[in-house]
Design an enzyme around this catalytic site. Structure first.
Site, PDB file in Angstrom:
ATOM      1  N   SER A  69       0.866  -1.303  -0.016  1.00  0.00           N
ATOM      2  CA  SER A  69       0.038  -0.080  -0.004  1.00  0.00           C
ATOM      3  C   SER A  69       0.753   1.177  -0.138  1.00  0.00           C
ATOM      4  CB  SER A  69      -0.842   0.148   1.504  1.00  0.00           C
ATOM      5  OG  SER A  69      -1.524   1.353   1.364  1.00  0.00           O
ATOM      6  N   TYR A  71      -2.316  -1.062  10.854  1.00  0.00           N
ATOM      7  CA  TYR A  71      -2.347  -1.764   9.544  1.00  0.00           C
ATOM      8  C   TYR A  71      -1.201  -1.247   8.623  1.00  0.00           C
ATOM      9  CZ  TYR A  71      -3.996  -2.138   4.795  1.00  0.00           C
ATOM     10  OH  TYR A  71      -3.968  -2.054   3.348  1.00  0.00           O
ATOM     11  N   LYS A 111       2.210  -3.642   6.610  1.00  0.00           N
ATOM     12  CA  LYS A 111       2.327  -3.502   5.442  1.00  0.00           C
ATOM     13  C   LYS A 111       3.719  -3.413   5.310  1.00  0.00           C
ATOM     14  CE  LYS A 111      -1.483  -4.444   3.414  1.00  0.00           C
ATOM     15  NZ  LYS A 111      -1.649  -5.717   2.848  1.00  0.00           N
TER      16      LYS A 111
HETATM   17  P1  NAD Z   1     -10.927  -7.636   1.301  1.00  0.00           P
HETATM   18  O1  NAD Z   1     -10.788  -7.490   2.666  1.00  0.00           O
HETATM   19  O2  NAD Z   1     -11.934  -7.345   0.259  1.00  0.00           O
HETATM   20  O3  NAD Z   1      -9.846  -8.844   0.827  1.00  0.00           O
HETATM   21  C1  NAD Z   1      -8.922  -9.321   1.666  1.00  0.00           C
HETATM   22  C2  NAD Z   1      -9.573 -10.849   1.635  1.00  0.00           C
HETATM   23  O4  NAD Z   1      -8.338 -11.616   2.688  1.00  0.00           O
HETATM   24  C3  NAD Z   1     -10.715 -11.103   2.162  1.00  0.00           C
HETATM   25  O5  NAD Z   1     -11.485 -12.092   1.152  1.00  0.00           O
HETATM   26  C4  NAD Z   1     -10.662 -11.686   3.573  1.00  0.00           C
HETATM   27  O6  NAD Z   1     -11.784 -12.923   3.826  1.00  0.00           O
HETATM   28  C5  NAD Z   1      -9.289 -12.485   3.164  1.00  0.00           C
HETATM   29  N1  NAD Z   1      -8.382 -12.916   4.615  1.00  0.00           N
HETATM   30  C6  NAD Z   1      -8.282 -12.251   5.587  1.00  0.00           C
HETATM   31  N2  NAD Z   1      -7.427 -12.811   6.405  1.00  0.00           N
HETATM   32  C7  NAD Z   1      -7.429 -14.194   5.867  1.00  0.00           C
HETATM   33  C8  NAD Z   1      -6.807 -15.299   6.513  1.00  0.00           C
HETATM   34  N3  NAD Z   1      -6.151 -15.433   7.341  1.00  0.00           N
HETATM   35  N4  NAD Z   1      -6.875 -16.616   5.653  1.00  0.00           N
HETATM   36  C9  NAD Z   1      -7.599 -16.287   4.387  1.00  0.00           C
HETATM   37  N5  NAD Z   1      -8.168 -15.341   3.855  1.00  0.00           N
HETATM   38  C10 NAD Z   1      -8.141 -14.176   4.669  1.00  0.00           C
HETATM   39  O7  NAD Z   1      -9.697  -6.470   0.798  1.00  0.00           O
HETATM   40  P2  NAD Z   1      -9.135  -5.658  -0.622  1.00  0.00           P
HETATM   41  O8  NAD Z   1      -9.566  -4.283  -0.786  1.00  0.00           O
HETATM   42  O9  NAD Z   1      -9.555  -6.841  -1.581  1.00  0.00           O
HETATM   43  O10 NAD Z   1      -7.604  -5.979  -0.345  1.00  0.00           O
HETATM   44  C11 NAD Z   1      -6.770  -6.889  -0.892  1.00  0.00           C
HETATM   45  C12 NAD Z   1      -5.370  -6.572  -0.203  1.00  0.00           C
HETATM   46  O11 NAD Z   1      -4.892  -5.404  -0.507  1.00  0.00           O
HETATM   47  C13 NAD Z   1      -5.120  -6.395   1.313  1.00  0.00           C
HETATM   48  O12 NAD Z   1      -4.239  -7.120   1.832  1.00  0.00           O
HETATM   49  C14 NAD Z   1      -5.345  -5.138   1.438  1.00  0.00           C
HETATM   50  O13 NAD Z   1      -4.624  -4.610   2.753  1.00  0.00           O
HETATM   51  C15 NAD Z   1      -4.480  -4.502   0.426  1.00  0.00           C
HETATM   52  N6  NAD Z   1      -4.984  -3.137   0.101  1.00  0.00           N
HETATM   53  C16 NAD Z   1      -6.023  -2.770  -0.040  1.00  0.00           C
HETATM   54  C17 NAD Z   1      -6.212  -1.514  -0.555  1.00  0.00           C
HETATM   55  C18 NAD Z   1      -7.624  -0.962  -0.558  1.00  0.00           C
HETATM   56  O14 NAD Z   1      -7.772   0.167  -0.726  1.00  0.00           O
HETATM   57  N7  NAD Z   1      -8.672  -1.840  -0.852  1.00  0.00           N
HETATM   58  C19 NAD Z   1      -5.175  -0.606  -0.385  1.00  0.00           C
HETATM   59  C20 NAD Z   1      -3.924  -0.642  -0.456  1.00  0.00           C
HETATM   60  C21 NAD Z   1      -3.684  -2.315  -0.042  1.00  0.00           C
END
Ligand code: NAD
Ligand code: UDP
Length: 338
Positions: free
Chosen positions: A124, A149, A153
């Site tokens: 991120s 959080y 990362k």
């Molecule tokens: P999201 O919560 O929709 O997707 C994350 C997925 O990981 C979910 O489906 C959740 O059920 C799964 N998960 C969490 N812990 C788990 C575990 N122990 N075992 C199996 N599954 C698990 O979030 P997203 O927006 O799709 O983000 C995906 C990734 O990108 C994340 O790591 C998030 O931190 C990163 N990210 C997101 C953003 C954003 O703005 N959406 C920005 C930067 C980084």
């Protein structure tokens, strides 16, 4: 190639699943549905007409992950699995460190056991902290994160970098996302936060659909043209297509590479409110509130490295992002629970 999407039922994972299948790759999805549902993957199958190998699995659990890796050979892993609510991470830091760091360690251990060397990681822009000036470039020193959080990362980036240093076979691609919004143009998949949304766009779409009364704009006294914070919003399908390029790059290279995935164009909170109103025809009631703790004033990417090295740029504009976010939310007012 066959790509494992750990945490692939979530918002970014499900859109990346569509992009990978459309680019001709096979995928396997592993998720424990901590923040998602299997329905998203059923809809990925509907959009693409292809079937997906789906495992209910906890990525922190070695036995669960061995079962996934043993089912079919994997060429590249994408690590999306993690908890991502900034505010909750401040209240429950240990939960965030435990889940996010453990998913990373378990994945690396099981990958080593199974002879899989290539991984793409969802990082991120938050790792740039608040000491760097915009636009953020990959060569900048990382900054101090403003919440647990963000620190997970930053730490996970370090773990991957060290693992790749120690193993010359490894290929690690760290993708620093900016602000993904929008949805697949079909309106079948999109962002479906549980409870009160933390992020701007799902809050706006829930106001538009009548689930929330009004948006609170967190501060209008920043040193920006309209006083509200500026971000680099990127269409989630552009981000998904960036993953296809990253996966193909990871399969052909060794060592660690970092890429910003952003557009390079900033928009303020009020720009987004206006653009959404234009795209949807719906007036968004808003009030100005105090600043939100931990917010940086400005955050946008220098996106030239991804263009030069991966041959990727974001193609969709702010109108597309707002239109597609609204298309998803208006067709699914209660998300996947409809
Ligand atoms: P999201 O919560 O929709 O997707 C994350 C997925 O990981 C979910 O489906 C959740 O059920 C799964 N998960 C969490 N812990 C788990 C575990 N122990 N075992 C199996 N599954 C698990 O979030 P997203 O927006 O799709 O983000 C995906 C990734 O990108 C994340 O790591 C998030 O931190 C990163 N990210 C997101 C953003 C954003 O703005 N959406 C920005 C930067 C980084
Ligand atoms: N924001 C806001 N009201 C909200 C949610 C977000 O004014 O209900 C603002 C927030 O202060 C930031 C921008 O919108 O300036 C983007 O916030 P988001 O949480 O979506 O992303 P991040 O802060 O992680 O970049």
């Amino acid at each position: 190639m066959r790509v494992l999407l750990a945490g692939g039922a979530g918002y970014i994972g499900s859109h990346t699943a569509v992009a990978l299948l459309e680019a001709g790759h096979d995928i396997v999805v592993a998720d424990n549905y901590a923040n998602s549902s299997a329905e998203a993957i059923r809809r990925v199958e509907e959009i693409t007409g292809k079937s997906v190998d789906l495992f209910e699995a906890d990525v922190t659990n070695h036995e669960d992950m061995r079962r996934v890796f043993d089912a079919k050979p994997i060429d590249v892993v994408i690590h999306f699995a993690g908890l991502k609510a900034v505010g909750e991470s401040v209240e429950k830091p240990v939960k965030y460190y435990r889940n996010n760091i453990d998913t990373t360690l378990t994945l690396l251990e099981v990958m080593a056991e199974k002879g899989v060397h290539n991984i793409v990681f969802s990082s991120s822009a938050t790792v740039y902290g608040d000491e760097n000036d915009v636009p953020y470039v990959e060569t900048m020193k990382k900054g101090s994160c403003t919440n647990p959080y963000g620190w997970t990362k930053s730490m996970m980036e370090q773990i991957f970098t060290d693992a790749a240093k120690a193993d010359p076979e490894m290929s690690v691609v760290l993708l620093r996302y900016f602000n993904p919004i929008g949805a697949h143009e079909s309106g079948l998949i999109g962002e479906d936060p549980q409870g009160i949304p933390n992020n701007l766009m799902p809050y706006i779409t829930q106001v538009a659909v009548g689930r929330r009364d009004h948006l609170t704009v967190f501060g209008d006294d920043y040193d920006t043209p309209d006083g509200t914070c500026r971000r680099d919003y990127i269409h989630v399908m552009d981000l998904a297509e960036g993953h296809v390029k990253a996966v193909e790059y990871a399969a052909e290279h060794k060592g660690t590479e970092i890429f910003n995935l952003g557009t390079g164009t900033p928009y303020s909170v009020l720009d987004i409110v206006k653009a959404f109103r234009k795209a949807s025809g719906v007036e968004i009631k808003y009030e100005i509130g105090p600043r939100r703790a931990g917010d940086v004033q400005d955050c946008w990417a220098d996106a030239t490295k991804a263009e030069k090295v991966l041959g990727w740029t974001a193609k969709r504009g702010i109108e597309d992002m707002c239109r597609d976010a609204w298309n998803w939310q208006s067709k699914n007012p209660n998300g996947y629970r409809d």
